[in-house]
Design a protein around this motif. Structure first.
Motif: not given
Lengths: 137, 357, 375
Positions: A4-5, A7-12, C130
């Protein structure tokens, strides 16, 4: 790495999207809801692009078991359009690296989740392709 | 006629792009590792093959080729209505690469996207289908990608040529295109010349059987069918590009069809980088487009085992001139080379299984 | 007011025969004995890697239980490599606020439960997951980047850089609690195996297990906690205009309110030298050495008992005493306390009255400092 992490950052991760603060004017990576410099929440997503240069690098031999395939990993302190970030440098052997060299972004695999898991892609940088016709944007 | 060579509305190639990884394995190192006599590979007319680095796969290579094609097409990624990824080396057996590339390029979410499989011909099928989609007006632009990190059983003759590379094209209406499709033709049969069963890491092939009944039969029929349909002869073309599993077959098939070395040579890339499978003939097309002048006519005929071939005729437009330098050329990638040894190759291509790549 | 009234340490090592709990109980028992007490109001446990390496949650509760301190209040603190001093902040606050009379602070971590590749995986988590932590930074990659940046920016050669580890090993050789008790020459440091070039094996802390404990009391003892401060920094050195300047360290120390003379007059310091480069960054951030000069100062003998300036890391530092991540801050506290008491069993700073500890996580995501005073 959590599915999930990534995936939610894929554009990033795929397009190097960071944060621009409308209040203090600074841009940084990665994406954030508030400015890490001034605390303002008046921020917007910003693609980190422009001319990229290598400010420093390290040739990392001691890596996790997962990264052994890629060892040595070349880690770079890179300046992209005035924004500094730490990322991986690819398509370069240690002898080809030079502080100050021009770089360009590429999409590459960064880690693999075991034998049957997911492949995590993200932007890395490589030495800029020289020669005619290279269309930097 | 069950399949139209010339749909009512025209279509063409707006942008093209290629990608070749920088690592090169000389064929002599494969021969010395496995005890082949040098004559075994010399007849193939291939010097070395391009291999992908440890952090590359058909998806990352296809992404870069597609990015180059988008740059030359000069369109906004969101205008693309279909992303087709032709490969026989999918990083995932189940999970499309097309969506990863579409996401990274900013094409998602309102788009068609899928991975296609037909040995080396899947990307050509994508091109064939895209001509129909564009002609029908269902979408304006389609992204066609052929990308492979071709795998061969170590020690198999296939290992001499199985290489890595990608080519990509933005297809759209004929207006504004760099080259317009004059016609296309397809010829397929059930011919078991080359295959890989599910869960097997390496393909198998019928040696000489891959030649006459497969490669030559299908390409000759698709090209002859196209010429007949369009009322053209080999002499009407400036370039002739064929699928190139090695450096020998495309020359032989071209000469047999009545083309000359002058027409064949510019689109011949396998001698320099090996067979890039889905990108093989399409890489040749990208290289020809890199230098083509307005008004020139191009024949391209991809082939895929199993087996089938498509033949296309393209006419170059004035638009091409300003697009040549908008992205790196095939020759820029060919020039970017670092020679590696067999040990490096076995590790980088995942032949030593720490984790499968 | 709060005082350090007892200390305990286990030699840092590859303690294959001892579990996390065994190490914690051993150090804590020593500290309680040293303080001459049996019971405490609170047990504060500082640990960072234990959750991933050992898998034990509610570590403070279980540690208190297995110390036989039935019913004691317990609290766990995690702040990466700075966990030990973050634990002190909690313990100090409990005593200074009157919530507790006696607090046992235990720092414990184990890095050798699995092979080194697994440890690196855990250590990568000290960095922003991140940000750079998403990439394969290993345990020394960011240090490698910063070291090359420093050498490039200030024109310092590899051999000159190598004095820090040589001095640290010389100190650790005399410290019975140190993991690496052997001498090395600067030449050997420079030519050692690269881990994250230019960082060599001898520029880096070793992977070891350890536990240390201190007892903090309201009742006056020999060493007073004269101040505990902390500050957070930007998430990555890449976010800083000067990646080599540790703003969190500068801010934490400035919050102690010391004058320049007072800072320079500190007798002994235990600082966070996870790598050679981090030591130089701290010395230059504090202004004790001019920019680009720290390595040269050290090569000229500064920061040793014989040289000028505060004596740095007589224990051997993270470099040679060892660095069991979350436990390290508590080792530093125990060592400075013993220096001020005059009973440190290694390189002694005679007559030391004032000591300081500086700890941080990664390359300064947060920093903590403590000022200790002999009374």
């Amino acid at each position: 790495m959590s599915i999930a992490r990534h995936w939610r950052r894929r554009h990033n991760l795929y397009r190097l999207i960071g944060t621009r603060c409308r209040s203090c004017g600074r841009t940084f990576y990665p994406q954030a809801q508030r400015c890490i410099y001034c605390g303002s929440s008046d921020v917007e997503q910003a693609r980190i692009d422009g001319e990229a240069r290598l400010l420093s690098y390290s040739i990392v031999y001691s890596v996790t078991d997962e990264a052994r395939y890629e060892a040595p990993v070349i880690l770079g302190l890179v300046e992209v359009g005035g924004v500094k970030l730490i990322t991986e440098i690819t398509d370069a052997s240690p002898g080809e690296l030079e502080v100050g060299m021009r770089l360009e972004p590429v999409l590459r695999k960064v880690s693999i989740h075991g034998e049957s898991g997911l492949i995590y892609y993200a932007v890395k940088f490589r030495p800029a392709m020289g020669g005619g016709g290279s269309g930097e944007d | 006629m069950t399949l139209q060579a010339r749909p009512e509305k025209g279509s063409g190639i707006h942008g093209w792009g290629a990608y070749i990884p920088r690592y090169r394995l000389p064929l002599k190192l494969i021969a010395s590792t496995w005890g082949w006599h040098e004559d075994q590979y010399k007849g193939l007319n291939v010097r070395e093959k391009a291999i992908a680095g440890p952090d590359e796969d058909s998806t990352t290579m296809g992404y870069e080729a597609a990015l180059n094609a988008l740059k030359r097409a000069k369109i906004d990624p969101s205008e693309v209505g279909a992303v087709f990824f032709g490969t026989e080396s999918k990083p995932y057996a189940v999970k499309p690469s097309a969506t990863i590339i579409a996401e990274a390029l900013g094409i998602t979410p309102i788009t068609m996207a899928s991975d296609l499989e037909f040995a080396c011909r899947a990307a050509s099928e994508a091109m064939r289908s895209s001509i129909g989609l564009v002609s029908s007006g269902m979408l304006k632009y389609s992204l066609v990608i052929g990308s492979d990190t071709a795998q061969a059983q170590p020690g198999d003759v296939l290992e001499f040529t199985a290489a890595s590379g990608a080519a990509a094209f933005i297809l759209g209406p004929s207006s504004g295109a760099s080259a317009v499709f004059e016609g296309s033709y397809t010829y397929v049969t059930d011919t078991p010349d080359f295959w890989r069963r599910s869960l097997q890491p390496y393909p198998r092939h019928g040696e000489g059987f891959t030649g006459e009944p497969a490669y030559f039969h299908h390409i000759i029929n698709s090209v002859k069918g196209l010429l007949e349909e369009l009322g053209l002869k080999p002499g009407d073309f400036d370039y002739a590009i064929f699928h190139q599993p090695n450096g020998k077959f495309p020359v032989r098939v071209g000469l047999r069809l009545g083309f000359t070395m002058e027409q064949i040579e510019p689109g011949l890339v396998t001698p320099m980088i090996g067979n890039t499978y889905n990108a093989s003939a399409l890489m040749g097309l990208a290289r020809v487009l890199d230098r083509a002048r307005p008004g020139e006519r191009i024949l391209v005929a991809p082939f895929g085992s199993g087996a089938g071939s498509d033949a296309y005729s393209l006419i170059v437009t004035d638009e091409i001139v300003e697009r040549h330098d908008l992205a790196p050329k095939v020759d820029d990638y060919i020039a970017r080379r670092v020679e590696v040894d067999y040990g490096f190759y076995t590790r980088y291509r995942g032949k030593i299984r720490l984790m499968p790549r | 007011m709060a005082w350090i009234s007892g200390v305990g340490m286990v030699r840092i090592n590859r303690h294959y025969q001892k579990g996390l709990r065994d190490l914690a109980v051993e150090a804590a028992s020593q500290a309680l004995r040293d303080a001459g007490i049996d019971g405490v109001d609170y047990v504060v446990v500082a640990s960072s890697s234990s959750y991933k390496q050992v898998g034990q949650l509610d570590l403070a509760g279980y540690t208190a239980s297995y110390l036989g301190l039935r019913g004691a209040r317990s609290l766990a603190v995690e702040a990466g490599e700075a966990s030990g001093l973050a634990g002190l902040l909690a313990a100090y606050s409990l005593v200074a606020s009157g919530s507790a009379d006696t607090v046992l602070l235990v720092g414990v971590d184990k890095l050798t439960e699995y092979n080194s590749g697994e440890a690196y995986d855990m250590i990568e988590g000290l960095y922003d997951i991140e940000g750079e932590g998403f990439y394969n930074i290993g345990h020394a990659g960011v240090a490698g980047l910063l070291m090359r940046l420093y050498m490039h920016e200030y024109g310092v050669d590899r051999l000159t850089m190598s004095y820090w580890p040589a001095v640290m090993h010389a100190n650790a050789k005399q410290n019975p609690y140190a993991m690496l008790r052997f001498a090395v020459t600067p030449e050997k440091v420079a030519s050692a195996m690269p881990l994250a070039d230019p960082v060599t094996l001898l520029d880096s802390y070793p992977l070891g297990d350890g536990a240390a404990a201190v007892v903090i009391t309201k009742r006056p003892g020999q060493v007073r906690i004269a101040g505990v401060e902390t500050a957070t920094g930007l998430p990555s050195p890449a976010h800083r205009d000067d990646p080599l300047y540790l703003e969190s360290v500068a801010e934490a120390v400035s919050r102690l309110g010391l004058s320049r003379e007072e800072l320079e007059g500190i007798d002994v310091m235990e600082i966070h030298d996870s790598f050679t480069i981090t030591a130089y960054m701290i010395l230059e951030t504090l202004g004790l050495s001019d920019k680009g000069r720290a390595a040269k100062d050290l090569a000229e003998g500064k920061y040793t008992v014989e040289g000028g300036g505060p004596v740095m890391n007589p224990s051997g530092g993270l470099k040679a005493r060892g660095h069991p991540i979350g436990a390290t801050g508590v080792y530093q506290l125990a060592e400075v306390t013993m220096q001020l008491r005059g009973d440190f069993p290694g390189v002694k700073v005679d007559g030391a009255r004032r000591g300081m500890v500086i700890s941080m996580n990664a390359m300064g995501s947060s920093a903590y400092t403590a000022l200790l005073q002999a009374e």
